[in-house]
Design an enzyme around this catalytic site. Structure first.
Site, PDB file in Angstrom:
ATOM      1  N   LYS A   1       0.845  -1.196   0.000  1.00  0.00           N
ATOM      2  CA  LYS A   1       0.000   0.000   0.000  1.00  0.00           C
ATOM      3  C   LYS A   1       0.874   1.237   0.000  1.00  0.00           C
ATOM      4  CE  LYS A   1      -4.276   1.191  -0.037  1.00  0.00           C
ATOM      5  NZ  LYS A   1      -5.294   0.474  -0.842  1.00  0.00           N
TER       6      LYS A   1
ATOM      7  N   GLY B   1     -23.882   4.265  -0.853  1.00  0.00           N
ATOM      8  CA  GLY B   1     -22.887   4.778  -1.805  1.00  0.00           C
ATOM      9  C   GLY B   1     -23.143   4.283  -3.214  1.00  0.00           C
TER      10      GLY B   1
ATOM     11  N   GLY C   1     -21.418   4.882  -5.990  1.00  0.00           N
ATOM     12  CA  GLY C   1     -20.238   5.242  -6.782  1.00  0.00           C
ATOM     13  C   GLY C   1     -20.000   4.213  -7.878  1.00  0.00           C
TER      14      GLY C   1
ATOM     15  N   VAL D   1     -18.773   1.221  -7.856  1.00  0.00           N
ATOM     16  CA  VAL D   1     -19.227  -0.142  -7.563  1.00  0.00           C
ATOM     17  C   VAL D   1     -20.711  -0.153  -7.176  1.00  0.00           C
ATOM     18  CG1 VAL D   1     -18.877  -2.199  -6.141  1.00  0.00           C
ATOM     19  CG2 VAL D   1     -16.914  -0.796  -6.791  1.00  0.00           C
TER      20      VAL D   1
HETATM   21  P1  NAI Z   1     -16.504   5.700  -5.349  1.00  0.00           P
HETATM   22  O1  NAI Z   1     -15.694   6.801  -4.752  1.00  0.00           O
HETATM   23  O2  NAI Z   1     -16.727   5.655  -6.816  1.00  0.00           O
HETATM   24  O3  NAI Z   1     -17.956   5.659  -4.663  1.00  0.00           O
HETATM   25  C1  NAI Z   1     -18.212   5.921  -3.334  1.00  0.00           C
HETATM   26  C2  NAI Z   1     -19.574   6.634  -3.278  1.00  0.00           C
HETATM   27  O4  NAI Z   1     -19.998   6.707  -1.936  1.00  0.00           O
HETATM   28  C3  NAI Z   1     -19.515   8.057  -3.823  1.00  0.00           C
HETATM   29  O5  NAI Z   1     -20.554   8.247  -4.763  1.00  0.00           O
HETATM   30  C4  NAI Z   1     -19.718   8.906  -2.566  1.00  0.00           C
HETATM   31  O6  NAI Z   1     -20.394  10.121  -2.825  1.00  0.00           O
HETATM   32  C5  NAI Z   1     -20.558   7.980  -1.714  1.00  0.00           C
HETATM   33  N1  NAI Z   1     -20.503   8.240  -0.277  1.00  0.00           N
HETATM   34  C6  NAI Z   1     -19.462   8.693   0.476  1.00  0.00           C
HETATM   35  N2  NAI Z   1     -19.825   8.777   1.768  1.00  0.00           N
HETATM   36  C7  NAI Z   1     -21.103   8.332   1.843  1.00  0.00           C
HETATM   37  C8  NAI Z   1     -22.012   8.167   2.911  1.00  0.00           C
HETATM   38  N3  NAI Z   1     -21.684   8.472   4.172  1.00  0.00           N
HETATM   39  N4  NAI Z   1     -23.259   7.723   2.639  1.00  0.00           N
HETATM   40  C9  NAI Z   1     -23.610   7.420   1.371  1.00  0.00           C
HETATM   41  N5  NAI Z   1     -22.784   7.566   0.319  1.00  0.00           N
HETATM   42  C10 NAI Z   1     -21.547   8.005   0.544  1.00  0.00           C
HETATM   43  O7  NAI Z   1     -15.850   4.366  -4.826  1.00  0.00           O
HETATM   44  P2  NAI Z   1     -15.996   2.900  -5.435  1.00  0.00           P
HETATM   45  O8  NAI Z   1     -14.894   2.645  -6.387  1.00  0.00           O
HETATM   46  O9  NAI Z   1     -17.408   2.663  -5.832  1.00  0.00           O
HETATM   47  O10 NAI Z   1     -15.687   2.015  -4.150  1.00  0.00           O
HETATM   48  C11 NAI Z   1     -16.633   1.901  -3.076  1.00  0.00           C
HETATM   49  C12 NAI Z   1     -15.966   1.243  -1.890  1.00  0.00           C
HETATM   50  O11 NAI Z   1     -15.497  -0.047  -2.260  1.00  0.00           O
HETATM   51  C13 NAI Z   1     -14.735   1.992  -1.360  1.00  0.00           C
HETATM   52  O12 NAI Z   1     -14.677   1.821   0.031  1.00  0.00           O
HETATM   53  C14 NAI Z   1     -13.571   1.270  -2.002  1.00  0.00           C
HETATM   54  O13 NAI Z   1     -12.383   1.365  -1.217  1.00  0.00           O
HETATM   55  C15 NAI Z   1     -14.095  -0.156  -2.031  1.00  0.00           C
HETATM   56  N6  NAI Z   1     -13.519  -0.971  -3.086  1.00  0.00           N
HETATM   57  C16 NAI Z   1     -13.646  -0.590  -4.390  1.00  0.00           C
HETATM   58  C17 NAI Z   1     -13.099  -1.371  -5.409  1.00  0.00           C
HETATM   59  C18 NAI Z   1     -13.263  -0.987  -6.844  1.00  0.00           C
HETATM   60  O14 NAI Z   1     -13.070  -1.861  -7.717  1.00  0.00           O
HETATM   61  N7  NAI Z   1     -13.629   0.256  -7.180  1.00  0.00           N
HETATM   62  C19 NAI Z   1     -12.363  -2.619  -5.103  1.00  0.00           C
HETATM   63  C20 NAI Z   1     -12.360  -2.970  -3.699  1.00  0.00           C
HETATM   64  C21 NAI Z   1     -12.909  -2.145  -2.737  1.00  0.00           C
END
Ligand code: NAI
Length: 355
Positions: A82, A179, A181, A183
């Site tokens: 990391k 969330g 985002g 995923v």
């Molecule tokens: P992202 O940043 O695209 O999406 C996160 C979403 O959560 C954003 O839309 C944000 O506005 C929202 N958010 C933040 N705080 C919030 C809250 N308190 N309540 C509701 N929504 C909230 O991230 P992504 O890529 O979708 O990843 C999501 C999670 O999965 C992260 O924790 C990431 O570390 C984990 N992860 C992602 C992977 C990937 O392939 N992208 C792989 C493994 C883990």
């Protein structure tokens, strides 16, 4: 101080930690290599505003160890690493990422890096100008990372429902996604297609409105998602959301989502177990992007997303069955298994090493 750091590294089985400082850009970062006994370490770059240096180092070590657990449980000949970058307003971000790229290149392939919180396509582009050992954002890269993660989460969720009720029965299920985002939005779409009722909490209100409208999701207030009654709560936003206070509010049967380090600490797995909530360990269910990225870098193959889902579903089923047979929380079984596999791998490595 130095002795305490070395003690912590020894206790947690770390190989190496590098402290990086670049006066030109203002970069301050830690790069941790937890395990390279079977192959290179994989881990993204987290850029975050840490209040203190020791907090950043602790986060870096915790995240790198979790990557090792993810790799061993996914059967990858790879380990965890990391980078944690201390974000500050005065930081020259481009210069900092270019410097990091050179540092990663100097490791000669012992460490592959990629996206994480605060590190997206723009930053990966700066890194890729200086190192070969980065998950490239462009067409040359593995692609479909969020799709792979979402497919794994869906398969793990299905495995948990089958474990509890013998069948998924999506048409009768309510899932709350925290969330929407990269995923979470994909996961919500797949669940709707399968016939589930999906409720979603998203702090970005424009995004929430657009996606809830497009996908037909029930929008809920982002402070109320924990207490919503549902079959599955899918955390896809933040780390550390399940602790003593929040666990008491949950009204779901299963927790299964993409977020890393969902439990404030591993002991909260037992707390969930005592409350009758089936917690699918994050490092089992969210390994989709890692599997896709690592196989691409190690074998030059773009692993099929459906196969990634099937692999994760089978892994989750095995852990849930073992946990049920022993009457212990699944996260305890998964952590124990990860430790045992790592110890076996390291001792094989030592046996094969020249003396
Ligand atoms: P992202 O940043 O695209 O999406 C996160 C979403 O959560 C954003 O839309 C944000 O506005 C929202 N958010 C933040 N705080 C919030 C809250 N308190 N309540 C509701 N929504 C909230 O991230 P992504 O890529 O979708 O990843 C999501 C999670 O999965 C992260 O924790 C990431 O570390 C984990 N992860 C992602 C992977 C990937 O392939 N992208 C792989 C493994 C883990």
């Amino acid at each position: 101080m130095a002795v305490e750091i070395l003690d912590a590294l020894a206790r947690q089985g770390f190989e190496e930690v590098i402290a990086l400082h670049d006066p030109g850009s203002g970069l301050r970062a830690f790069l941790a290599l937890h395990d390279t006994s079977a192959g290179p370490a994989f881990g993204g770059i987290r850029a975050w505003t840490y209040q203190r240096e020791d907090e950043a180092l602790r986060d870096c070590l915790r995240l790198a160890r979790a990557m090792t657990a993810k790799c061993v449980m996914a059967g990858l000949p790879a380990g965890g690493g990391k980078v944690v970058l201390l974000d500050r307003p005065e930081l020259d971000r481009e210069g900092a990422y270019r410097h990091l790229g050179r540092a990663v290149e100097r490791l000669g392939g012992r460490f592959y890096t990629g996206p994480d919180v605060g590190t997206g396509p723009r930053e990966l582009g700066w890194l890729a100008a200086h190192t070969r050992f980065v998950t490239h954002p462009g067409e040359e890269g593995p692609g479909e990372l969020a799709e792979s993660t979402s497919a794994g989460v869906l398969a793990g969720m299905a495995a948990a429902l089958r474990h509890l009720d013998g069948a998924e029965r999506w048409g009768e299920r309510r899932v709350i996604v925290q969330g929407l985002g990269e995923v979470g939005a994909r996961l919500a779409r797949s669940l709707v297609e399968l016939g589930a009722e999906v409720h979603a909490a998203e702090v970005d209100s424009e995004r929430a409105e657009a996606l809830c409208g497009e996908l037909g999701l029930v929008r809920i207030d982002p402070s109320r998602e924990l207490e919503g009654e549902c079959d599955v709560f899918a955390p896809c936003a933040l780390s550390g959301i399940l602790h003593d206070l929040s666990i008491a509010r949950l009204r779901c049967r299963v927790v299964a989502g993409a977020a890393n380090n969902v439990l404030a600490n591993p002991a909260h797995g037992r707390r969930l177990h005592e409350r009758g909530v089936l917690y699918v360990p994050d490092f089992l269910i969210n390994a989709g992007a890692l599997i896709r990225g690592a196989r691409f870098h190690l074998e030059g193959e773009r692993e099929d997303v459906a196969r990634i889902g099937a692999q994760i579903g089978a892994g989750v089923t095995a852990v849930l069955e073992r946990a049920a047979a022993e009457g212990v929380p699944p996260v305890e079984v998964a952590l124990r298994e990860a430790e045992a596999r790592l110890a076996a791998r390291r001792s094989r490595g030592r046996e094969g090493a020249p003396r």
